[in-house]
Design an enzyme around this catalytic site. Structure first.
Site, PDB file in Angstrom:
ATOM      1  N   SER A 114     -34.951  63.732   4.281  1.00  0.00           N
ATOM      2  CA  SER A 114     -35.503  65.199   4.089  1.00  0.00           C
ATOM      3  C   SER A 114     -35.391  65.854   2.973  1.00  0.00           C
ATOM      4  O   SER A 114     -35.528  65.183   2.014  1.00  0.00           O
ATOM      5  CB  SER A 114     -35.304  65.773   5.427  1.00  0.00           C
ATOM      6  OG  SER A 114     -36.370  66.995   5.495  1.00  0.00           O
ATOM      7  N   HIS A 115     -34.865  67.081   3.085  1.00  0.00           N
ATOM      8  CA  HIS A 115     -34.503  67.939   1.967  1.00  0.00           C
ATOM      9  C   HIS A 115     -33.033  67.592   1.430  1.00  0.00           C
ATOM     10  O   HIS A 115     -32.649  68.490   0.452  1.00  0.00           O
ATOM     11  CB  HIS A 115     -34.957  69.346   2.301  1.00  0.00           C
ATOM     12  CG  HIS A 115     -33.806  69.674   3.796  1.00  0.00           C
ATOM     13  ND1 HIS A 115     -34.118  69.176   4.924  1.00  0.00           N
ATOM     14  CD2 HIS A 115     -32.574  70.344   3.892  1.00  0.00           C
ATOM     15  CE1 HIS A 115     -33.179  69.551   5.772  1.00  0.00           C
ATOM     16  NE2 HIS A 115     -32.224  70.139   4.981  1.00  0.00           N
ATOM     17  N   ASP A 278     -40.985  69.475   0.807  1.00  0.00           N
ATOM     18  CA  ASP A 278     -39.670  68.992   0.586  1.00  0.00           C
ATOM     19  C   ASP A 278     -39.834  67.413   0.276  1.00  0.00           C
ATOM     20  O   ASP A 278     -40.754  66.992   0.122  1.00  0.00           O
ATOM     21  CB  ASP A 278     -38.756  69.349   1.970  1.00  0.00           C
ATOM     22  CG  ASP A 278     -39.237  68.388   3.228  1.00  0.00           C
ATOM     23  OD1 ASP A 278     -40.314  68.014   3.122  1.00  0.00           O
ATOM     24  OD2 ASP A 278     -38.421  68.331   4.137  1.00  0.00           O
ATOM     25  N   ASP A 280     -39.568  64.592   1.912  1.00  0.00           N
ATOM     26  CA  ASP A 280     -40.302  63.689   2.749  1.00  0.00           C
ATOM     27  C   ASP A 280     -41.718  64.422   3.453  1.00  0.00           C
ATOM     28  O   ASP A 280     -42.469  63.823   4.124  1.00  0.00           O
ATOM     29  CB  ASP A 280     -39.737  63.187   4.149  1.00  0.00           C
ATOM     30  CG  ASP A 280     -39.438  64.374   5.119  1.00  0.00           C
ATOM     31  OD1 ASP A 280     -38.997  65.614   4.444  1.00  0.00           O
ATOM     32  OD2 ASP A 280     -39.453  64.186   6.210  1.00  0.00           O
ATOM     33  N   ASP A 282     -42.656  67.132   5.068  1.00  0.00           N
ATOM     34  CA  ASP A 282     -42.736  67.817   6.127  1.00  0.00           C
ATOM     35  C   ASP A 282     -42.590  69.538   6.088  1.00  0.00           C
ATOM     36  O   ASP A 282     -43.102  70.034   7.031  1.00  0.00           O
ATOM     37  CB  ASP A 282     -42.331  67.380   7.505  1.00  0.00           C
ATOM     38  CG  ASP A 282     -40.684  67.136   7.282  1.00  0.00           C
ATOM     39  OD1 ASP A 282     -40.108  67.418   6.188  1.00  0.00           O
ATOM     40  OD2 ASP A 282     -40.229  66.511   8.535  1.00  0.00           O
ATOM     41  N   ARG A 283     -41.845  69.948   5.215  1.00  0.00           N
ATOM     42  CA  ARG A 283     -41.710  71.333   5.166  1.00  0.00           C
ATOM     43  C   ARG A 283     -42.581  71.673   4.060  1.00  0.00           C
ATOM     44  O   ARG A 283     -43.110  71.360   3.068  1.00  0.00           O
ATOM     45  CB  ARG A 283     -40.341  71.672   4.747  1.00  0.00           C
ATOM     46  CG  ARG A 283     -39.048  71.327   5.715  1.00  0.00           C
ATOM     47  CD  ARG A 283     -37.746  71.751   5.165  1.00  0.00           C
ATOM     48  NE  ARG A 283     -36.766  71.152   6.350  1.00  0.00           N
ATOM     49  CZ  ARG A 283     -35.612  71.733   6.378  1.00  0.00           C
ATOM     50  NH1 ARG A 283     -35.409  72.887   5.691  1.00  0.00           N
ATOM     51  NH2 ARG A 283     -34.973  71.253   7.499  1.00  0.00           N
ATOM     52  N   LYS A 378     -43.969  67.958  11.586  1.00  0.00           N
ATOM     53  CA  LYS A 378     -44.568  69.140  10.900  1.00  0.00           C
ATOM     54  C   LYS A 378     -45.036  68.525   9.643  1.00  0.00           C
ATOM     55  O   LYS A 378     -44.779  67.626   9.012  1.00  0.00           O
ATOM     56  CB  LYS A 378     -43.194  70.261  10.723  1.00  0.00           C
ATOM     57  CG  LYS A 378     -42.053  69.402  10.157  1.00  0.00           C
ATOM     58  CD  LYS A 378     -40.943  70.671  10.200  1.00  0.00           C
ATOM     59  CE  LYS A 378     -39.685  70.039   9.403  1.00  0.00           C
ATOM     60  NZ  LYS A 378     -38.799  69.364  10.155  1.00  0.00           N
TER      61      LYS A 378
END
Ligand code: VG1
Ligand code: CO
Length: 576
Positions: A114-115, A278, A280, A282-283, A378
């Site tokens: 992710s982030h 982010d 990946d 999703d944010r 998300k």
């Protein structure tokens, strides 16, 4: 090509956290480490790996390529029928969720941290998603972890690496492989959710300007397809949109610290709307000139506008939800509109059952996560296009409406939930646990209610426990909370996504219906609450930390300049 059984030994700590297993690349690249974990995933698939169809993709970070080749060998060794793989190992998390659902796959293996930063010295991650496209529930992640604890062998088919650079069908021994365009299906799907023509017409005619920053993460090609190809915006409307294995050496976390070049550009170049995503995808972060949309407000505002601004919701909103530490702004929208509203533990996996049962349409987390039941993750770009839809609708009603105007109008209707989060990253694990233990004994004691922390009288407190209304499963120890008589809250929890030591998160929230305070600096208003939280937790005594590593502040100011006080890293910075 025949199946080979490889002998192995368990590794400690292969316990999936809030969203999969995240460790340093150095840990994942140890011999057998990745294979053990992937074998555990395959063995834990509720309907079995044999004959299954799995989607594989990720944010393209360093180590994705060797990991995907291992997954291909393990999938073949475990009798998987088919792998659907994003070209060049790329699939954003939301796109993967959509692909799992639309291809009716058994599940998916997502390669992302992710982030978290990427590269040989940084993080890698693997997570499993179910056939509904959502992250595996605790029952499955517990099973995966249990298997890793006494794994003694894994099964592979040996063979040469598969070329992932060309879209099309191929095979690896008995395994069918389909390599797909990672962007096309997803963008096509978004075009059925939103009114692309309306957004395009608004952007082309109003002088409203946009800048999207992919932070060198996976959303680069998706952002280009949307903003340049679909909405007809110039190249200057996107930045950092070429994915890189180490995110250009940066931190692919869409906040005011790591997306600073976006924030600066919005201010200096007078851009009307800025957004970032982010690693990946999703944010999301949404900003306007002089305005930062706190994620807790963002989901409330999207929920409030959904029916009139987003075609997907025209037929109705089924229900709303937020994670426990997310501010109660969305609860107020639910109450006014008569929607059911749920409070779940941190982590997107808890929303899926409610969506599958048709009781949840829009939900979010304070950690820059916003989404809906169009998929089961998300979705950063969904949130960005949702905001563009709102702005198009608002400008139709009143030309010249800015991001800042939308925020203030919302506060005028609902009041404002001030919110801030303090993160103490990579503290020593023993100290963090000891602090949580002593706090737990205070917050769960029957005599705590009614006591006073400074001016704040404890109304309710405890260790958050969630009973899933759909399947009755219980998730305990999800965060220590104290709610005070004036409605404000403090929450402490340990992060489940870090890759080293422990990260303590402190969340504070306070509500105000006083219009005079709507443009105030949250940090000032929340200070007494933060002081009490630090006193009762004895955080400094247990961790040696005087200041947090990151502060996320909910702030709204129509005047520039917004940074650097929104979200900053202090001298204790350990990661970048
Ligand atoms: C954090 C956030 C949580 C989010 C999770 C995964 O978890 O707080 O809200 O769902 O990251 O997000 P934790 O346990 O570290 O607080 V992502 O974009 O990293 O998949
Ligand atoms: Co993410």
């Amino acid at each position: 090509m025949s199946v080979v059984t490889v002998q192995t030994k368990p590794f400690e700590g292969q316990k999936p956290g809030t969203s999969g297993l995240r460790k340093r690349v150095k840990v994942f690249s140890q011999q057998h480490y990745t294979e053990n974990f992937v074998q555990a995933i395959l063995s834990a698939i509720p309907t079995g790996a044999q004959g299954s169809t799995l989607v594989v993709g990720g944010d393209g970070r360093y180590f994705s390529k060797p990991a995907i080749q291992s997954i291909i060998r393990l999938a073949a060794g475990n009798g998987v029928s088919k792998l659907i793989i994003g070209q060049d190992a790329i699939l954003s998390t939301p796109a993967a969720s959509h692909v799992i659902r639309s291809y009716k796959a058994t599940g998916g293996i997502l390669l992302t941290a992710s982030h978290n930063p990427g590269g040989p010295e940084n993080d890698f991650g693997i997570k499993y998603n179910m056939e509904n496209g959502g992250p595996a529930p605790e029952s499955v992640t517990d099973k995966i972890f249990n298997i890793t604890k006494d794994i003694s062998e894994y099964k592979i088919v040996e063979g040469p690496d598969v070329d992932l650079s060309k879209v099309g069908s191929t095979t690896f021994g008995p395994l069918a492989i389909e390599i797909i365009d990672p962007v096309k299906d997803y963008v096509q799907y978004l075009s059925t959710i939103f009114d692309f023509e309306l957004i395009k017409a608004f952007l082309q005619s109003s002088g409203f300007t946009v800048r999207f920053d992919a932070l060198h993460g996976v959303t680069g090609p998706y952002g280009r397809a949307l903003f340049v190809e679909q909405f007809g915006l110039p190249e200057s409307s996107i930045q950092n949109c070429v994915p890189s294995e180490d995110f250009g050496g940066g931190h692919p976390d869409p906040n005011l610290t790591y997306a600073k070049s976006l924030v600066d550009a919005v201010e200096k170049e007078n851009i009307s709307f800025g957004a970032a995503s982010d690693g990946d995808g999703d944010r999301n972060m949404i900003i306007g000139k002089g305005a930062f949309v706190n994620p807790s407000d963002s989901v409330a505002i999207i929920a409030d506008w959904a029916q009139k601004a987003i075609p997907y919701f025209k037929s109705g909103v089924k229900g709303l939800a937020r994670s426990m530490p997310t501010s109660g702004a969305i609860d107020r929208v639910a109450k006014k509109n008569g929607f059911e509203c749920f409070e779940v533990p941190t982590g997107w996996k808890f929303f899926g059952n409610l969506m599958d049962a048709g009781r949840l349409s829009i939900c979010g987390e304070e950690s820059f996560g916003t989404g809906s039941d169009h998929i089961r993750e998300k979705d950063g770009l969904w949130a960005v296009v949702a905001w563009l839809s709102i702005l198009a609708a608002a400008n139709k009603e009143k030309p010249g409406t800015s991001v800042s105007d939308v925020l203030l109008a919302h506060y005028k209707t609902y009041g404002r939930n001030f919110f801030s989060r303090y993160d103490y990253e990579e503290v020593e694990s023993a100290g963090a646990s000891a602090m949580m233990d002593q706090l737990r004994s205070k917050f769960t004691s029957s005599t705590f209610k009614g006591t006073k922390l400074g001016e704040f009288e404890v109304a309710e407190s405890g260790d958050f426990s969630y009973t899933d209304p759909i399947d009755g499963s219980v998730s305990k120890n999800q965060g220590l909370y104290a709610t005070f008589a004036d409605g404000s809250r403090i929450i402490f929890r340990l992060s489940g996504t870090g890759s080293a030591g422990a990260t303590i998160r402190l969340y504070v929230e306070k509500y105000s219906a006083d219009e005079a305070e709507f443009e105030a600096d949250a940090q000032v208003g929340l200070k007494p609450l933060i002081e009490q939280a630090l006193l009762i937790s004895e955080l400094e005594k247990f961790t040696g930390r005087k200041v947090p590593t990151v502060i996320t502040v909910s702030i709204h100011s129509p005047l520039p300049p917004p940074p650097p006080f929104f979200n900053r890293r202090t001298a204790l910075l350990t990661k970048c």
